[in-house]
Motif scaffolding. Structure first.
Motif, PDB file in Angstrom:
ATOM      1  N   PRO A 308      67.554   2.912  36.667  1.00 47.11           N
ATOM      2  CA  PRO A 308      68.606   2.088  37.155  1.00 47.11           C
ATOM      3  C   PRO A 308      68.759   0.914  36.189  1.00 47.11           C
ATOM      4  O   PRO A 308      69.972   0.464  35.711  1.00 47.11           O
ATOM      5  CB  PRO A 308      68.236   1.779  38.496  1.00 47.11           C
ATOM      6  N   THR A 309      67.909   0.343  35.747  1.00 44.64           N
ATOM      7  CA  THR A 309      67.872  -0.815  34.897  1.00 44.64           C
ATOM      8  C   THR A 309      68.429  -0.352  33.611  1.00 44.64           C
ATOM      9  O   THR A 309      69.486  -1.147  33.001  1.00 44.64           O
ATOM     10  CB  THR A 309      66.520  -1.451  34.396  1.00 44.64           C
ATOM     11  N   LYS A 310      68.189   0.831  32.984  1.00 44.58           N
ATOM     12  CA  LYS A 310      68.937   1.264  31.922  1.00 44.58           C
ATOM     13  C   LYS A 310      70.176   1.389  31.845  1.00 44.58           C
ATOM     14  O   LYS A 310      70.991   1.034  31.131  1.00 44.58           O
ATOM     15  CB  LYS A 310      68.176   2.672  31.334  1.00 44.58           C
ATOM     16  N   ILE A 311      70.619   2.092  33.100  1.00 42.04           N
ATOM     17  CA  ILE A 311      72.009   2.327  33.236  1.00 42.04           C
ATOM     18  C   ILE A 311      72.795   1.143  33.462  1.00 42.04           C
ATOM     19  O   ILE A 311      73.805   1.021  32.900  1.00 42.04           O
ATOM     20  CB  ILE A 311      72.192   3.152  34.628  1.00 42.04           C
ATOM     21  N   ARG A 312      72.304   0.013  34.218  1.00 36.86           N
ATOM     22  CA  ARG A 312      72.988  -1.289  34.423  1.00 36.86           C
ATOM     23  C   ARG A 312      72.997  -2.017  32.962  1.00 36.86           C
ATOM     24  O   ARG A 312      74.107  -2.314  32.716  1.00 36.86           O
ATOM     25  CB  ARG A 312      72.197  -2.178  35.263  1.00 36.86           C
ATOM     26  N   LYS A 313      72.065  -1.857  32.297  1.00 42.88           N
ATOM     27  CA  LYS A 313      72.319  -2.486  30.666  1.00 42.88           C
ATOM     28  C   LYS A 313      73.394  -1.790  30.039  1.00 42.88           C
ATOM     29  O   LYS A 313      73.989  -2.297  29.391  1.00 42.88           O
ATOM     30  CB  LYS A 313      70.813  -2.307  30.312  1.00 42.88           C
ATOM     31  N   LEU A 315      75.927  -0.151  30.847  1.00 41.23           N
ATOM     32  CA  LEU A 315      77.392  -0.529  31.527  1.00 41.23           C
ATOM     33  C   LEU A 315      77.649  -1.815  31.217  1.00 41.23           C
ATOM     34  O   LEU A 315      78.751  -2.035  30.941  1.00 41.23           O
ATOM     35  CB  LEU A 315      77.254  -0.254  33.126  1.00 41.23           C
ATOM     36  N   LEU A 316      76.450  -2.783  31.228  1.00 39.95           N
ATOM     37  CA  LEU A 316      76.857  -4.134  30.706  1.00 39.95           C
ATOM     38  C   LEU A 316      77.307  -4.180  29.364  1.00 39.95           C
ATOM     39  O   LEU A 316      78.316  -5.000  28.908  1.00 39.95           O
ATOM     40  CB  LEU A 316      75.843  -5.047  30.801  1.00 39.95           C
ATOM     41  N   ARG A 319      80.827  -2.820  28.791  1.00 43.83           N
ATOM     42  CA  ARG A 319      81.887  -4.051  29.050  1.00 43.83           C
ATOM     43  C   ARG A 319      82.076  -4.724  27.944  1.00 43.83           C
ATOM     44  O   ARG A 319      83.104  -5.375  27.716  1.00 43.83           O
ATOM     45  CB  ARG A 319      81.465  -4.301  30.542  1.00 43.83           C
ATOM     46  N   SER A 382      70.311   4.624  25.038  1.00 43.49           N
ATOM     47  CA  SER A 382      68.833   4.473  25.736  1.00 43.49           C
ATOM     48  C   SER A 382      68.010   4.989  24.830  1.00 43.49           C
ATOM     49  O   SER A 382      66.878   4.306  24.871  1.00 43.49           O
ATOM     50  CB  SER A 382      68.978   5.442  26.819  1.00 43.49           C
TER      51      SER A 382
END
Length: 472
Positions: A308-313, A315-316, A319, A382
């Motif tokens: 989840p942390t990798k996915i959030r980073k 997406l950030l 953006r 990733s």
């Protein structure tokens, strides 16, 4: 190694080898004769066993390293134990050579993890042993431990060469690299990788000195901004065009240079990298192979790469840098459109998992291969993110070798991903104990399913009495 660590390592290695021996016995009871590529490898090794070294099967595309090592092991065994040639050169005994290689790989993986991460005092002996056990059971490699294929020996000599390189024994490393080349010609790329390790280390030292001279603390060898990369590229060019620096690098890497020169002489004399049948092993610019490898790595390292942390980073980052990612997506789409190749074996041989991956995923619709671009971009991001602890020069060198070993391959074959995956996995930071245990459990499940299918889910082709088995 502390005494407790020594006991733990011995127990893990002994237990792993015992389990492998039991599985080896079960496989040889079910599949006594040569299977798949063994129908070429086993008779060739048996010819060498009988001293017919000039006999060669033109369908074999690799050099005779596996057969020479096999004869070097089984012949003394026959003399010591009084075994007949029909026993020592049987398919089962030849397969046992790879079981010995697997034990060597276990030890080499442990030594490499210790050497690469020796500065990380937070890593316990138990974590190091657990990672070794996990990598030794990496499904694609572990499966071919039990068949007479070139993979376990190829991995053994390449990892050994890498270990000697890290310890500064470059002549020994180059010699071991030659042994790896004799198992599989594409292993010459990992000889270049070993030389690249030396070059990357010198470049990193020079880069740090350059920063200290300019007293510029805003840039380091671990930053990844675009302007920093431009500056590093300029530094790289300036460093490499300096005759003094070239002489220094040549003096450090001359054993590898000699081996690479031997490789080019071989290619010139042989008329290509492949020996024997070349009709099914033609080189091409198959850029999507890099995307397949990244996806493969995300799956088999999902506890590290798919969090989840990798996915959030990610997406950030998406953006923050929409233009850069849009450009990457356009380039990726173009590479998929113009450089996707489908090998005839991929479509015809339903014994391999790649056949079903291609049919169930890529052949489902013409647009699927393009839709997956976002997955590839995440996988690449990733993948690179987990290597940020390495210097930028090491990363550039690794990616050049990764491209060289994957892109020219027309056939989608998971075995080709073994070495680049192991090199990558050895060099990422140690994960938490939970992630290590999750990774090991996943490998055990995959191996269990793989061997169950191979042993119990047999089938036959129409108009053929031969038993067929599913495999990697």
């Amino acid at each position: 190694m502390e005494r407790s660590g020594l006991y733990g390592f011995s127990a893990a290695m002994s237990g792993s080898f015992l389990l492998s021996c039991l599985l080896f016995a079960a496989i040889n009871r079910r599949q006594r004769g040569p299977y798949m590529d063994e129908v070429f490898h086993v008779p060739q090794a048996q010819a060498y066993c009988h001293g017919r070294f000039l006999q060669w099967d033109p369908m074999i595309t690799t050099l005779p390293g596996l057969y020479l090592v096999s004869v070097g092991v089984v012949k003394p065994a026959a003399w010591i134990f009084g075994w007949t040639e029909s026993v020592v050169c049987s398919a089962g005994m030849l397969r046992f050579i790879n079981l010995l290689f697997s034990a060597g790989n276990f030890y080499l993986l442990y030594l490499l993890l210790f050497k690469i991460h020796q500065k990380n005092k937070a890593v316990s002996g138990f974590q190091r042993i657990l990672s070794t056990l996990t990598l030794a059971m990496f499904p694609t490699l572990y499966f071919f431990t039990f068949l007479y294929y070139t993979d376990p020996g190829s991995v053994f000599f390449t990892l050994f060469a890498y270990l000697m390189c890290l310890y500064g024994n470059h002549k020994t490393s180059a010699l071991l690299g030659f042994c790896g080349f004799m198992f599989r010609q594409t292993n010459i790329v990992w000889t270049v990788f070993c030389a690249g390790n030396v070059v990357a280390e010198k470049l990193n030292e020079a880069w740090k000195t350059e920063l200290q001279k300019k007293k510029d603390e805003k840039i380091s060898s671990r930053k990844r901004s675009f302007s920093d990369l431009i500056r590093i590229l300029q530094f790289l060019i300036d460093y490499l065009i300096s005759p003094k620096n070239l002489v220094t690098l040549t003096a450090l890497t001359w054993p590898y240079i000699i081996l690479v020169t031997v490789f080019f002489v071989f290619v010139f004399i042989n008329g290509g990298i492949v020996v024997g049948d070349r009709s099914s092993h033609e080189a091409c610019l198959h850029f999507p192979q890099l995307f397949y490898f990244l996806s493969f790595t995300v799956i088999f390292s999902f506890p590290h790469l798919l969090t989840p942390t990798k996915i959030r980073k990610f997406l950030l980052s998406l953006r923050k840098h929409p233009v850069q990612y849009s450009l990457i997506a356009i380039i990726s789409l173009f590479l998929i459109w113009k450089f996707t190749y489908v090998h005839k074996y991929l479509l015809a041989d339903n014994r391999h998992y790649t056949f079903y991956v291609w049919r169930k995923v890529f052949q489902r619709h013409e647009l699927v291969k393009y839709v997956l671009v976002l997955v590839y971009i995440f996988a690449g991001w990733s993948f690179a993110d987990t290597l940020k602890s390495k210097s930028i020069f090491w990363i550039l060198m690794y990616f050049v070798c990764l491209l060289a070993v994957t892109v020219p391959q027309k056939l989608l074959e998971f075995r080709y991903f073994i070495l680049p995956f192991l090199i990558y996995r050895l060099n990422i930071p140690f994960p938490s104990l939970y992630k290590q245990l999750l990774e090991l459990a996943f490998y055990i499940v995959v191996n269990t399913v793989t061997f169950y299918l191979f042993l119990n889910r047999t089938f036959q082709w129409p108009n053929s009495d031969e038993i067929q088995r599913f495999m990697w």
